[in-house]
Design an enzyme around this catalytic site. Structure first.
Site, short mmCIF file in Angstrom:
data_model
loop_
_atom_site.label_atom_id
_atom_site.label_comp_id
_atom_site.label_asym_id
_atom_site.label_seq_id
_atom_site.Cartn_x
_atom_site.Cartn_y
_atom_site.Cartn_z
N ILE A 36 0.84 -1.18 0.00
CA ILE A 36 0.00 0.00 0.00
C ILE A 36 0.88 1.25 0.00
O ILE A 36 1.70 1.44 0.91
CB ILE A 36 -0.93 0.03 1.24
N LYS A 37 0.72 2.06 -1.02
CA LYS A 37 1.50 3.30 -1.13
C LYS A 37 0.82 4.40 -0.31
O LYS A 37 -0.38 4.65 -0.47
CB LYS A 37 1.62 3.72 -2.59
N ILE A 38 1.61 5.04 0.52
CA ILE A 38 1.09 6.08 1.41
C ILE A 38 2.02 7.29 1.35
O ILE A 38 3.24 7.14 1.50
CB ILE A 38 1.02 5.57 2.86
#
Length: 226
Positions: A85-87
């Site tokens: 998950i890119k945050i």
């Protein structure tokens, strides 16, 4: 070096995955929107091409920690497989990273422009940090220099997080990132092809084919001749 492909074009992913040592695919909201198709369908199509074990990096929308966490859990449940998950490295993003790390979610910290952002993200639990090399260069910074600084800091503090350098304009930037100790890069399909391209390579192959064909026949393989 870990190579990843930065696109949501399924046909280009299929071709590159067939040809090159691709370890993952990265996307972002801009890349996804260019496909002009249903969001989840795009991701499921990509997963079908690359398989469950290959990394797929997908960005969680939202700028509040609770929204980012909700998105992350939804994506993990819906897409599955080896998902990161890119945050973005904003304060609420760092909070989300800390909480998601406790839940065993794999995290890629994105929109990184400084080594300090990368260090804080790694301390919060990010598995990958993604500095934007060319965008740093475009604001009179030194993108490769930032990669080198991140690598030095990670080595000093013994951090396991890996650098996933992103935002490239040309092959030279990719080469310089490799020399600076970047663990991985994500590039568009055109740059992936360009990493192997050289006119003298093409010339050499043509020469081999022509010389072979003169003696043994055009389009014949060694198994075809006696």
């Amino acid at each position: 070096m870990i190579y990843m492909l930065d696109t949501a074009d399924v046909n280009k992913i299929r071709r590159a995955y067939d040809l090159y040592p691709i370890s993952g695919v990265t996307t972002n909201p801009t890349i996804i929107s260019k496909e002009k198709s249903e969001f989840i369908k795009i991701l499921k199509d990509i997963r079908e091409v690359i398989g469950a074990d290959t990394m797929l990096h997908v960005q969680a929308l939202g700028i509040k920690a609770e929204d980012i966490i909700k998105e992350a859990e939804y994506l993990n449940k819906t897409i599955g497989g080896n998902l990161y998950i890119k945050i973005p490295v904003i304060p609420e993003g760092i909070k989300a990273m800390k909480l998601l790390k406790q839940r065993g979610v794999k995290i890629t910290a994105t929109a990184i422009f400084t080594a300090d952002q990368a260090l804080m993200a790694a301390m919060a639990g990010a598995d990958y940090v993604a500095p934007y090399v060319n965008r740093i260069d475009n604001i009179s910074g030194d993108g490769v220099g930032v990669v080198a600084e991140i690598r030095e800091l990670f080595d000093i503090y013994g951090l396991d997080a890996k650098i996933l350098a992103a935002s490239f304009k040309n092959v030279q930037q990719v080469h310089n990132v490799a020399l600076a100790g970047g663990h991985s890069v994500t590039v568009n399909p055109e740059i992936m092809d360009a990493l192997l391209s050289h006119p003298l390579t093409d010339w050499s192959i043509d020469q081999f084919i022509n010389d072979w064909g003169t003696v043994y026949g055009k389009d014949k393989l060694s198994s075809d001749v006696k």
